[in-house]
Design an enzyme around this catalytic site. Sequence first.
Site, PDB file in Angstrom:
ATOM      1  N   PHE A  40       0.337  -1.377   0.432  1.00  0.00           N
ATOM      2  CA  PHE A  40      -0.010   0.470   0.063  1.00  0.00           C
ATOM      3  C   PHE A  40       0.690   1.343   0.188  1.00  0.00           C
ATOM      4  N   TYR A  96       2.694  -7.726  16.385  1.00  0.00           N
ATOM      5  CA  TYR A  96       2.287  -6.350  15.232  1.00  0.00           C
ATOM      6  C   TYR A  96       3.615  -6.116  15.732  1.00  0.00           C
ATOM      7  N   LYS A 147       7.488  -4.415  15.646  1.00  0.00           N
ATOM      8  CA  LYS A 147       7.713  -3.508  14.577  1.00  0.00           C
ATOM      9  C   LYS A 147       8.984  -2.088  16.153  1.00  0.00           C
ATOM     10  N   GLY A 203       4.025   1.619  -0.216  1.00  0.00           N
ATOM     11  CA  GLY A 203       5.600   1.551  -1.014  1.00  0.00           C
ATOM     12  C   GLY A 203       5.035   1.892  -2.135  1.00  0.00           C
ATOM     13  N   PRO A 258      -8.497  -8.519  20.831  1.00  0.00           N
ATOM     14  CA  PRO A 258      -8.075  -8.345  22.258  1.00  0.00           C
ATOM     15  C   PRO A 258      -6.134  -7.626  22.076  1.00  0.00           C
ATOM     16  N   GLY A 259      -6.504  -7.100  23.506  1.00  0.00           N
ATOM     17  CA  GLY A 259      -5.145  -6.027  23.627  1.00  0.00           C
ATOM     18  C   GLY A 259      -5.195  -5.267  22.970  1.00  0.00           C
ATOM     19  N   LEU A 312       6.087 -10.251  -2.552  1.00  0.00           N
ATOM     20  CA  LEU A 312       5.069 -10.395  -3.138  1.00  0.00           C
ATOM     21  C   LEU A 312       4.250 -11.063  -1.843  1.00  0.00           C
ATOM     22  N   VAL A 356     -17.393  -3.289  13.746  1.00  0.00           N
ATOM     23  CA  VAL A 356     -16.645  -2.370  14.686  1.00  0.00           C
ATOM     24  C   VAL A 356     -16.136  -3.160  15.417  1.00  0.00           C
ATOM     25  N   THR A 365       6.481   3.054  13.165  1.00  0.00           N
ATOM     26  CA  THR A 365       5.178   3.002  13.642  1.00  0.00           C
ATOM     27  C   THR A 365       4.429   3.688  14.902  1.00  0.00           C
ATOM     28  N   ASP A 366       3.431   4.535  14.655  1.00  0.00           N
ATOM     29  CA  ASP A 366       2.924   4.834  16.945  1.00  0.00           C
ATOM     30  C   ASP A 366       3.060   4.171  17.103  1.00  0.00           C
ATOM     31  N   GLU A 367       2.394   2.811  16.771  1.00  0.00           N
ATOM     32  CA  GLU A 367       1.733   1.380  17.673  1.00  0.00           C
ATOM     33  C   GLU A 367       3.131   1.397  18.587  1.00  0.00           C
ATOM     34  N   THR A 420      10.107 -11.854   9.517  1.00  0.00           N
ATOM     35  CA  THR A 420      10.112 -10.339   8.069  1.00  0.00           C
ATOM     36  C   THR A 420      10.749  -9.471   9.544  1.00  0.00           C
TER      37      THR A 420
HETATM   38  P1  NAD Z   1       1.214  -3.555   2.888  1.00  0.00           P
HETATM   39  O1  NAD Z   1       1.011  -4.974   4.076  1.00  0.00           O
HETATM   40  O2  NAD Z   1       0.296  -2.623   2.736  1.00  0.00           O
HETATM   41  O3  NAD Z   1       2.617  -3.802   2.346  1.00  0.00           O
HETATM   42  C1  NAD Z   1       3.976  -4.329   2.361  1.00  0.00           C
HETATM   43  C2  NAD Z   1       5.002  -5.174   1.561  1.00  0.00           C
HETATM   44  O4  NAD Z   1       5.774  -5.817   2.290  1.00  0.00           O
HETATM   45  C3  NAD Z   1       3.528  -5.764   0.834  1.00  0.00           C
HETATM   46  O5  NAD Z   1       4.345  -5.315  -0.770  1.00  0.00           O
HETATM   47  C4  NAD Z   1       4.260  -6.856   0.778  1.00  0.00           C
HETATM   48  O6  NAD Z   1       5.259  -7.890  -0.701  1.00  0.00           O
HETATM   49  C5  NAD Z   1       5.810  -6.788   1.239  1.00  0.00           C
HETATM   50  N1  NAD Z   1       6.498  -7.655   2.431  1.00  0.00           N
HETATM   51  C6  NAD Z   1       5.983  -8.311   3.373  1.00  0.00           C
HETATM   52  N2  NAD Z   1       6.967  -9.319   3.601  1.00  0.00           N
HETATM   53  C7  NAD Z   1       8.024  -9.028   2.278  1.00  0.00           C
HETATM   54  C8  NAD Z   1       8.946  -9.955   2.701  1.00  0.00           C
HETATM   55  N3  NAD Z   1       9.605 -10.773   3.283  1.00  0.00           N
HETATM   56  N4  NAD Z   1      10.354  -9.052   1.257  1.00  0.00           N
HETATM   57  C9  NAD Z   1      10.306  -8.379   0.879  1.00  0.00           C
HETATM   58  N5  NAD Z   1       8.478  -7.549   1.246  1.00  0.00           N
HETATM   59  C10 NAD Z   1       8.502  -8.197   1.451  1.00  0.00           C
HETATM   60  O7  NAD Z   1       1.874  -2.484   4.353  1.00  0.00           O
HETATM   61  P2  NAD Z   1       1.944  -0.746   4.667  1.00  0.00           P
HETATM   62  O8  NAD Z   1       0.300  -0.889   4.799  1.00  0.00           O
HETATM   63  O9  NAD Z   1       1.847  -0.373   2.531  1.00  0.00           O
HETATM   64  O10 NAD Z   1       3.450  -0.534   5.562  1.00  0.00           O
HETATM   65  C11 NAD Z   1       3.964  -0.591   5.251  1.00  0.00           C
HETATM   66  C12 NAD Z   1       5.985  -0.130   5.782  1.00  0.00           C
HETATM   67  O11 NAD Z   1       4.848   1.175   6.839  1.00  0.00           O
HETATM   68  C13 NAD Z   1       5.253  -1.347   6.775  1.00  0.00           C
HETATM   69  O12 NAD Z   1       6.935  -1.053   7.561  1.00  0.00           O
HETATM   70  C14 NAD Z   1       4.481  -0.298   8.130  1.00  0.00           C
HETATM   71  O13 NAD Z   1       4.483  -1.495   9.404  1.00  0.00           O
HETATM   72  C15 NAD Z   1       4.294   0.895   7.775  1.00  0.00           C
HETATM   73  N6  NAD Z   1       3.659   1.473   8.815  1.00  0.00           N
HETATM   74  C16 NAD Z   1       2.187   1.434   8.351  1.00  0.00           C
HETATM   75  C17 NAD Z   1       1.105   2.054   8.268  1.00  0.00           C
HETATM   76  C18 NAD Z   1       0.042   2.690   8.114  1.00  0.00           C
HETATM   77  O14 NAD Z   1      -1.297   2.991   8.324  1.00  0.00           O
HETATM   78  N7  NAD Z   1      -0.347   1.156   6.500  1.00  0.00           N
HETATM   79  C19 NAD Z   1       1.196   3.427   9.272  1.00  0.00           C
HETATM   80  C20 NAD Z   1       2.881   3.897   9.705  1.00  0.00           C
HETATM   81  C21 NAD Z   1       3.897   2.568   9.370  1.00  0.00           C
HETATM   82  O1  DAU Z   2      -0.806   3.363  13.439  1.00  0.00           O
HETATM   83  C1  DAU Z   2      -0.021   2.685  12.919  1.00  0.00           C
HETATM   84  C2  DAU Z   2      -0.959   1.450  12.144  1.00  0.00           C
HETATM   85  O2  DAU Z   2      -1.818   1.740  11.712  1.00  0.00           O
HETATM   86  C3  DAU Z   2       0.249   0.508  11.436  1.00  0.00           C
HETATM   87  O3  DAU Z   2       1.427   0.387  11.723  1.00  0.00           O
HETATM   88  C4  DAU Z   2      -0.350  -0.352  10.765  1.00  0.00           C
HETATM   89  O4  DAU Z   2       0.816  -1.256  10.177  1.00  0.00           O
HETATM   90  C5  DAU Z   2      -1.779  -0.536  10.260  1.00  0.00           C
HETATM   91  O5  DAU Z   2      -3.154  -2.318   9.759  1.00  0.00           O
HETATM   92  C6  DAU Z   2      -2.745   0.192  10.463  1.00  0.00           C
HETATM   93  O6  DAU Z   2      -2.874  -0.910  12.172  1.00  0.00           O
HETATM   94  P1  DAU Z   2      -4.345  -0.595  13.339  1.00  0.00           P
HETATM   95  O7  DAU Z   2      -4.203  -1.529  13.952  1.00  0.00           O
HETATM   96  O8  DAU Z   2      -4.937   0.729  14.196  1.00  0.00           O
HETATM   97  O9  DAU Z   2      -4.995  -0.475  11.764  1.00  0.00           O
HETATM   98  P2  DAU Z   2      -6.763  -1.021  11.349  1.00  0.00           P
HETATM   99  O10 DAU Z   2      -7.472  -1.189   9.902  1.00  0.00           O
HETATM  100  O11 DAU Z   2      -6.418  -3.102  11.469  1.00  0.00           O
HETATM  101  O12 DAU Z   2      -7.582  -1.084  12.668  1.00  0.00           O
HETATM  102  C7  DAU Z   2      -8.126   0.626  12.868  1.00  0.00           C
HETATM  103  C8  DAU Z   2      -8.842   0.585  13.672  1.00  0.00           C
HETATM  104  O13 DAU Z   2     -10.194  -0.009  13.325  1.00  0.00           O
HETATM  105  C9  DAU Z   2      -8.743  -0.174  14.675  1.00  0.00           C
HETATM  106  O14 DAU Z   2      -8.896   0.774  16.443  1.00  0.00           O
HETATM  107  C10 DAU Z   2      -9.478  -1.945  15.100  1.00  0.00           C
HETATM  108  C11 DAU Z   2     -10.650  -0.951  14.219  1.00  0.00           C
HETATM  109  N1  DAU Z   2     -11.354  -2.140  13.237  1.00  0.00           N
HETATM  110  C12 DAU Z   2     -10.598  -2.249  11.947  1.00  0.00           C
HETATM  111  C13 DAU Z   2     -11.115  -3.466  11.434  1.00  0.00           C
HETATM  112  C14 DAU Z   2      -9.615  -3.965  10.652  1.00  0.00           C
HETATM  113  C15 DAU Z   2     -12.505  -2.284  13.836  1.00  0.00           C
HETATM  114  O15 DAU Z   2     -13.855  -1.740  14.348  1.00  0.00           O
HETATM  115  N2  DAU Z   2     -12.867  -3.627  12.387  1.00  0.00           N
HETATM  116  C16 DAU Z   2     -12.434  -3.942  11.639  1.00  0.00           C
HETATM  117  O16 DAU Z   2     -12.711  -5.086  10.853  1.00  0.00           O
END
Ligand code: NAD
Ligand code: DAU
Length: 338
Positions: free
Chosen positions: A11, A147, A151, A13, A271-272, A35, A203, A123-125, A98
């Site tokens: 996403f 997760y 990180k 990337g 959970p958590g 992939l 939710v 990540t902020d998490e 990974t």
């Molecule tokens: P995503 O799950 O959409 O994409 C992850 C990508 O990494 C995929 O293309 C997958 O094929 C690749 N990948 C996974 N394992 C691999 C491996 N062993 N070798 C090579 N490639 C591999 O993730 P995203 O949401 O785009 O997040 C990207 C980065 O940003 C992550 O490090 C995530 O922790 C961080 N991040 C995401 C968010 C968010 O809101 N999505 C917020 C803060 C930080």
């Molecule tokens: O804060 C940054 C993080 O944001 C990234 O590091 C993670 O990679 C990314 O997945 C995201 O984590 P969250 O757990 O916050 O994202 P998610 O979209 O899974 O959930 C967002 C909020 O919505 C969370 O409080 C859980 C809630 N949720 C999520 C799903 C999938 C629901 O209530 N129902 C759902 O079905």
Amino acid sequence: MHILVTGGAGFIGSNLVHFLLEHRPDCHLTVLDSLTYAGCRQNLARWEGDPRFRFVEGSITDPQAVDLAMQGARTCLHLAAETHVDRSIHDGAQFIATNVGGTQVLLDGARRHELERFVLVSTDEVYGSIPEGSFLETDPLCPSSPYSASKAGADLLALAHHHTYGTPVLITRCTNNFGPYQYPEKLIPFFLSQAMQGHELPVYGDGLQVRDWIDVEDHCEALLQVLEKGSPGEVYNVGAGHEVTNLEITQTLLDLLGKPQSLIRHVQDRPGHDRRYSVDTTRLRALGWKPRHEFRETLERTVDWYRRNQAWWEDLRRKREEYQKFYEQQYAGRLGGG
Ligand code: NAD
Ligand code: DAU
């Protein structure tokens, strides 16, 4: 400038690849991506054949693939990871392999290839939940899920490499991103795809958990600023300061789609589950960055993208049967749809 982008088919990337090639027309990019279920090479189709773009299919846990991908690169933006909190609760092993193991292999590669900068996208998490106020970069890490623990492991390992070997590591810790190409397991694309198919939106708990939402393009711009202007060894929080409850987002999504609020279904909580995330971004803003996009405008654009790209997310949803089984068990089979 030749940049290695790991996880470039995911996403953030793929949005980053588009952003870099559009805003830095002189740069060359190599994408290293294995992939997984979350990676989609089709996201990058428009750059295939462009002499500035190279795709290496391989894992960050494989030193040979990393060596191949680092050839010619001077810097690295490391995004590859297992990223979904619910999946990590189901089975954390791949997250450690990974996110921690792969980052170790990349950091060793960065030393061998004498990269000039290595940006780890954390990540902020990693800070855990905060009831009020905002986390500073100097605050201790207190991750809650497998997760976020993986990180935090990668984040600390990268800082240790800087401390021990002088590896020019920079860390970013960003809040929740949204926009096009997000895999339909994360809140916004999952709920959009559920609602468009007339299924319920699960939710978790009371839905009053708070996330700070940032347009993925604003995150991409922050990564470029940190790469070009940040100080090695430093951590930068990234966030738009746009805090919303999950329930509010869900209600707005239904309104934007013209679907009834009765599709909302409160299910058992994750959970958590962290209640609220919030980060202080003063340090990043001092580099000249600020978010450009309004929350509502990005949400409308995102809804529109998922409407126009139904085939893209339907195909990805079909490929997630195994996870669907876990998800239905976890949430007591109270969901419609697949
Ligand atoms: P995503 O799950 O959409 O994409 C992850 C990508 O990494 C995929 O293309 C997958 O094929 C690749 N990948 C996974 N394992 C691999 C491996 N062993 N070798 C090579 N490639 C591999 O993730 P995203 O949401 O785009 O997040 C990207 C980065 O940003 C992550 O490090 C995530 O922790 C961080 N991040 C995401 C968010 C968010 O809101 N999505 C917020 C803060 C930080
Ligand atoms: O804060 C940054 C993080 O944001 C990234 O590091 C993670 O990679 C990314 O997945 C995201 O984590 P969250 O757990 O916050 O994202 P998610 O979209 O899974 O959930 C967002 C909020 O919505 C969370 O409080 C859980 C809630 N949720 C999520 C799903 C999938 C629901 O209530 N129902 C759902 O079905």
